[in-house]
Scaffold this motif. Structure first.
Motif, PDB file in Angstrom:
ATOM      1  N   PHE A   1      38.384   2.044 -12.394  1.00 58.85           N
ATOM      2  CA  PHE A   1      37.372   1.914 -13.170  1.00 58.85           C
ATOM      3  C   PHE A   1      37.469   1.441 -14.279  1.00 58.85           C
ATOM      4  CE2 PHE A   1      34.820   4.113 -16.464  1.00 58.85           C
ATOM      5  CZ  PHE A   1      33.873   4.005 -15.998  1.00 58.85           C
ATOM      6  N   LEU A   2      36.502   0.546 -14.430  1.00 63.07           N
ATOM      7  CA  LEU A   2      36.528  -0.535 -15.760  1.00 63.07           C
ATOM      8  C   LEU A   2      35.306  -0.010 -16.458  1.00 63.07           C
ATOM      9  CD1 LEU A   2      37.128  -3.661 -13.673  1.00 63.07           C
ATOM     10  CD2 LEU A   2      39.129  -2.208 -14.644  1.00 63.07           C
ATOM     11  N   ALA A   3      35.588   0.503 -17.606  1.00 63.55           N
ATOM     12  CA  ALA A   3      34.270   0.953 -18.569  1.00 63.55           C
ATOM     13  C   ALA A   3      33.215  -0.232 -18.613  1.00 63.55           C
ATOM     14  CB  ALA A   3      34.744   1.543 -19.775  1.00 63.55           C
ATOM     15  N   PHE A   4      33.919  -1.400 -18.809  1.00 63.23           N
ATOM     16  CA  PHE A   4      33.037  -2.764 -19.327  1.00 63.23           C
ATOM     17  C   PHE A   4      32.109  -3.056 -18.063  1.00 63.23           C
ATOM     18  CE2 PHE A   4      35.637  -5.864 -17.201  1.00 63.23           C
ATOM     19  CZ  PHE A   4      34.585  -7.012 -17.128  1.00 63.23           C
ATOM     20  N   GLN A   5      32.569  -2.715 -16.946  1.00 63.44           N
ATOM     21  CA  GLN A   5      31.617  -3.329 -15.797  1.00 63.44           C
ATOM     22  C   GLN A   5      30.510  -2.514 -15.714  1.00 63.44           C
ATOM     23  OE1 GLN A   5      34.420  -2.915 -12.146  1.00 63.44           O
ATOM     24  NE2 GLN A   5      33.098  -4.694 -11.662  1.00 63.44           N
ATOM     25  N   TYR A   6      30.206  -1.377 -16.218  1.00 64.71           N
ATOM     26  CA  TYR A   6      29.090  -0.646 -16.430  1.00 64.71           C
ATOM     27  C   TYR A   6      28.237  -0.664 -17.710  1.00 64.71           C
ATOM     28  CZ  TYR A   6      31.775   0.524 -12.159  1.00 64.71           C
ATOM     29  OH  TYR A   6      32.425   0.294 -11.232  1.00 64.71           O
ATOM     30  N   PRO A   7      27.482  -1.856 -17.856  1.00 64.24           N
ATOM     31  CA  PRO A   7      27.535  -2.460 -19.114  1.00 64.24           C
ATOM     32  C   PRO A   7      26.649  -1.632 -20.271  1.00 64.24           C
ATOM     33  CG  PRO A   7      26.547  -3.594 -17.728  1.00 64.24           C
ATOM     34  CD  PRO A   7      26.909  -2.526 -16.969  1.00 64.24           C
ATOM     35  N   VAL A   8      26.614  -2.655 -21.085  1.00 63.01           N
ATOM     36  CA  VAL A   8      25.818  -2.116 -22.466  1.00 63.01           C
ATOM     37  C   VAL A   8      24.539  -1.641 -22.172  1.00 63.01           C
ATOM     38  CG1 VAL A   8      25.874  -2.478 -24.912  1.00 63.01           C
ATOM     39  CG2 VAL A   8      27.264  -3.989 -23.235  1.00 63.01           C
ATOM     40  N   GLU A   9      23.607  -2.645 -22.005  1.00 60.06           N
ATOM     41  CA  GLU A   9      22.082  -2.071 -21.993  1.00 60.06           C
ATOM     42  C   GLU A   9      21.409  -2.750 -21.036  1.00 60.06           C
ATOM     43  OE1 GLU A   9      19.988  -2.123 -25.789  1.00 60.06           O
ATOM     44  OE2 GLU A   9      21.349  -0.804 -26.813  1.00 60.06           O
ATOM     45  N   LEU A  10      20.578  -2.344 -20.034  1.00 63.22           N
ATOM     46  CA  LEU A  10      20.239  -3.070 -18.989  1.00 63.22           C
ATOM     47  C   LEU A  10      18.650  -2.474 -18.658  1.00 63.22           C
ATOM     48  CD1 LEU A  10      22.739  -2.729 -16.054  1.00 63.22           C
ATOM     49  CD2 LEU A  10      22.162  -4.724 -17.453  1.00 63.22           C
TER      50      LEU A  10
ATOM     51  N   GLY B   1      14.898  -2.074 -18.030  1.00 64.49           N
ATOM     52  CA  GLY B   1      14.290  -2.406 -16.545  1.00 64.49           C
ATOM     53  C   GLY B   1      15.079  -1.877 -15.605  1.00 64.49           C
ATOM     54  N   VAL B   2      16.339  -1.505 -15.520  1.00 63.04           N
ATOM     55  CA  VAL B   2      17.103  -0.978 -14.567  1.00 63.04           C
ATOM     56  C   VAL B   2      17.248   0.486 -14.891  1.00 63.04           C
ATOM     57  CG1 VAL B   2      19.237  -1.033 -13.496  1.00 63.04           C
ATOM     58  CG2 VAL B   2      18.178  -3.169 -14.456  1.00 63.04           C
ATOM     59  N   GLY B   3      16.707   1.420 -13.953  1.00 63.54           N
ATOM     60  CA  GLY B   3      16.947   2.879 -13.970  1.00 63.54           C
ATOM     61  C   GLY B   3      18.342   3.475 -13.978  1.00 63.54           C
ATOM     62  N   ASN B   4      19.056   4.100 -14.705  1.00 62.82           N
ATOM     63  CA  ASN B   4      20.306   4.693 -14.717  1.00 62.82           C
ATOM     64  C   ASN B   4      20.881   5.224 -13.429  1.00 62.82           C
ATOM     65  OD1 ASN B   4      22.622   4.670 -16.300  1.00 62.82           O
ATOM     66  ND2 ASN B   4      22.210   6.796 -17.121  1.00 62.82           N
ATOM     67  N   ALA B   5      19.976   6.087 -12.884  1.00 65.69           N
ATOM     68  CA  ALA B   5      20.086   6.661 -11.542  1.00 65.69           C
ATOM     69  C   ALA B   5      20.255   5.535 -10.381  1.00 65.69           C
ATOM     70  CB  ALA B   5      19.125   7.518 -10.914  1.00 65.69           C
ATOM     71  N   ASN B   6      19.368   4.493 -10.324  1.00 62.97           N
ATOM     72  CA  ASN B   6      19.592   3.536  -9.273  1.00 62.97           C
ATOM     73  C   ASN B   6      20.822   2.646  -9.700  1.00 62.97           C
ATOM     74  OD1 ASN B   6      17.257   3.776  -7.569  1.00 62.97           O
ATOM     75  ND2 ASN B   6      15.998   2.860  -8.977  1.00 62.97           N
ATOM     76  N   PHE B   7      21.105   2.336 -10.752  1.00 63.26           N
ATOM     77  CA  PHE B   7      22.156   1.452 -11.212  1.00 63.26           C
ATOM     78  C   PHE B   7      23.509   2.266 -10.647  1.00 63.26           C
ATOM     79  CE2 PHE B   7      25.669   0.454 -14.100  1.00 63.26           C
ATOM     80  CZ  PHE B   7      25.771  -0.794 -13.777  1.00 63.26           C
TER      81      PHE B   7
ATOM     82  N   LYS C   1      17.022   9.349 -15.562  1.00 61.81           N
ATOM     83  CA  LYS C   1      15.810   8.655 -15.616  1.00 61.81           C
ATOM     84  C   LYS C   1      15.593   7.274 -16.469  1.00 61.81           C
ATOM     85  CE  LYS C   1      13.613  13.233 -14.352  1.00 61.81           C
ATOM     86  NZ  LYS C   1      13.253  14.132 -15.213  1.00 61.81           N
ATOM     87  N   ARG C   2      16.307   7.405 -17.458  1.00 64.43           N
ATOM     88  CA  ARG C   2      15.939   6.297 -18.464  1.00 64.43           C
ATOM     89  C   ARG C   2      16.610   5.179 -18.129  1.00 64.43           C
ATOM     90  NH1 ARG C   2      18.327   9.360 -23.624  1.00 64.43           N
ATOM     91  NH2 ARG C   2      17.904   7.467 -24.692  1.00 64.43           N
ATOM     92  N   ASN C   3      16.582   4.019 -18.714  1.00 62.70           N
ATOM     93  CA  ASN C   3      17.062   2.698 -18.497  1.00 62.70           C
ATOM     94  C   ASN C   3      18.527   2.799 -19.045  1.00 62.70           C
ATOM     95  OD1 ASN C   3      14.650   1.861 -17.132  1.00 62.70           O
ATOM     96  ND2 ASN C   3      13.993   0.643 -18.767  1.00 62.70           N
ATOM     97  N   VAL C   4      19.338   2.015 -18.194  1.00 60.12           N
ATOM     98  CA  VAL C   4      20.653   1.703 -18.369  1.00 60.12           C
ATOM     99  C   VAL C   4      21.014   1.777 -20.001  1.00 60.12           C
ATOM    100  CG1 VAL C   4      23.086   1.021 -17.987  1.00 60.12           C
ATOM    101  CG2 VAL C   4      21.025   1.294 -16.170  1.00 60.12           C
ATOM    102  N   ASN C   5      21.424   2.735 -20.549  1.00 56.78           N
ATOM    103  CA  ASN C   5      21.985   2.669 -21.982  1.00 56.78           C
ATOM    104  C   ASN C   5      20.854   2.296 -23.084  1.00 56.78           C
ATOM    105  OD1 ASN C   5      24.589   3.741 -21.509  1.00 56.78           O
ATOM    106  ND2 ASN C   5      25.478   1.622 -21.231  1.00 56.78           N
ATOM    107  N   VAL C   6      19.837   1.737 -22.758  1.00 58.33           N
ATOM    108  CA  VAL C   6      18.628   1.452 -23.452  1.00 58.33           C
ATOM    109  C   VAL C   6      18.303   2.714 -24.526  1.00 58.33           C
ATOM    110  CG1 VAL C   6      16.329   0.597 -23.873  1.00 58.33           C
ATOM    111  CG2 VAL C   6      17.640  -0.165 -21.908  1.00 58.33           C
ATOM    112  N   GLY C   7      18.427   2.434 -25.826  1.00 54.13           N
ATOM    113  CA  GLY C   7      18.130   3.336 -26.718  1.00 54.13           C
ATOM    114  C   GLY C   7      18.902   4.574 -26.619  1.00 54.13           C
ATOM    115  N   PHE C   8      20.213   4.721 -26.034  1.00 51.34           N
ATOM    116  CA  PHE C   8      21.134   5.605 -25.883  1.00 51.34           C
ATOM    117  C   PHE C   8      21.980   5.835 -27.515  1.00 51.34           C
ATOM    118  CE2 PHE C   8      22.176   6.532 -21.471  1.00 51.34           C
ATOM    119  CZ  PHE C   8      20.971   6.522 -21.002  1.00 51.34           C
TER     120      PHE C   8
ATOM    121  N   LYS D   1      28.708   7.059 -24.333  1.00 50.79           N
ATOM    122  CA  LYS D   1      29.914   7.595 -24.060  1.00 50.79           C
ATOM    123  C   LYS D   1      29.770   8.728 -23.178  1.00 50.79           C
ATOM    124  CE  LYS D   1      32.937   5.580 -25.748  1.00 50.79           C
ATOM    125  NZ  LYS D   1      33.941   4.997 -24.958  1.00 50.79           N
ATOM    126  N   ARG D   2      28.883   9.626 -23.113  1.00 50.97           N
ATOM    127  CA  ARG D   2      28.826  10.608 -21.938  1.00 50.97           C
ATOM    128  C   ARG D   2      28.081   9.918 -20.602  1.00 50.97           C
ATOM    129  NH1 ARG D   2      28.461  15.511 -23.417  1.00 50.97           N
ATOM    130  NH2 ARG D   2      28.135  15.923 -25.691  1.00 50.97           N
TER     131      ARG D   2
END
Ligand code: ADP
Ligand code: MG
Ligand code: MG
Length: 252
Positions: free
Chosen positions: A81-90, A92-98, A139-146, A152-153
């Protein structure tokens, strides 16, 4: 298990890693500590396969496989598991789908069947609950506005769901408050077991109050200059890095 021998690497022709030897047996959590600029992040990037980092010598194997020759996705498929592969902000991409895409890719590599949306959601909700997260985060977009803590969570949620054999976590010096440290620590501690190892990289002794590592290594100027048990982190807290770096220089 992870076995690193004589690893050297450079960035833009500048040598940063000057011969790293490090073995992490199955089931153990190791911490790498060191002053700013020591090469801690470079080590995690090299093991992750990030672009721009050139390995100039040495080896790194994971259960006997040469990981330096693998693409980052192949390293993930092998159970890293490499944290950087699951990146910063995406956007338009839903977190669950990602997360489902990442999980199914790892499951395929493990020879397990893919999860459909319903099966996935069941697992994701259980993990979210275990980590005391809000279900909204799925439900939110990956890391957007987190917030920093939510990112971290989310990273720990990804780790928990992917169930890696080895987690590489670079807890960079900036932006980690006590809450974030606790989130990381709880996630790592909850994953601990005979089939999970972790390399936790940190500038801060404080994180190791929450994650008690099996071994601590001190990285300075591209080399591991001391290794010891958890008490080494306490010694660093009391004396700082200067004492240990001085001793290593005298011994050399
Ligand atoms: P640490 O994580 O221990 O603080 P880093 O691995 O980030 O250290 O950096 C190690 C050294 O590599 C530092 O001297 C830093 O300035 C240098 N370095 C890091 N990234 C780059 C880069 N992209 N280009 C040039 N030098 C870099
Ligand atoms: Mg740094
Ligand atoms: Mg760093």
């Amino acid at each position: 298990m992870l076995e690193i021998k004589g690893l050297t690497a450079e960035i833009d022709g500048k040598q940063i890693l000057k011969g790293i030897d490090l073995t992490i047996p199955q089931g153990e959590v190791h911490a790498v500590m060191g002053p700013n600029g020591a090469g801690k992040s470079t080590l995690s990037y090299v093991l992750s396969g990030r672009e721009g980092y050139e390995v100039t010598g040495g080896t790194a194997t994971f259960f006997g496989q040469d990981i330096l020759a693998m693409e980052p996705e192949e390293r993930a498929a092998a159970g890293i598991f490499l944290a950087f592969q699951y990146p910063v902000e995406l956007p338009g991409v839903g977190n669950a789908n990602f997360l489902r895409t990442a999980l199914n890719s790892v499951r395929r590599a493990r020879g397990e069947g893919e999860l459909d949306a319903v099966q996935f959601l069941k697992q994701a909700r259980a993990a979210v609950k275990k980590l005391a997260m809000s279900e909204d985060m799925l439900k939110r977009n990956v890391n957007v506005g987190f917030s920093g803590g939510e990112k971290k969570r989310n990273e720990i949620l990804q780790m928990t769901m992917l169930q890696p054999k080895l987690a590489l976590l670079d807890e960079t010096d900036s932006g980690l408050d006590i809450d974030a440290l606790r989130i990381v620590a709880e996630g790592v501690n909850a994953s601990r077991g005979p089939n999970f190892s972790a390399l936790v990289i940190t500038h801060y002794q404080r994180l190791l109050d929450y994650i008690v590592p099996d071994h601590v290594h001190v990285l300075a100027d591209g080399r591991i200059i001391r290794s010891g048990g958890p008490e080494l982190a306490k010694e660093l807290e009391a004396d700082g890095y200067a004492g240990i770096i001085g001793e290593a220089a005298e011994a050399a």
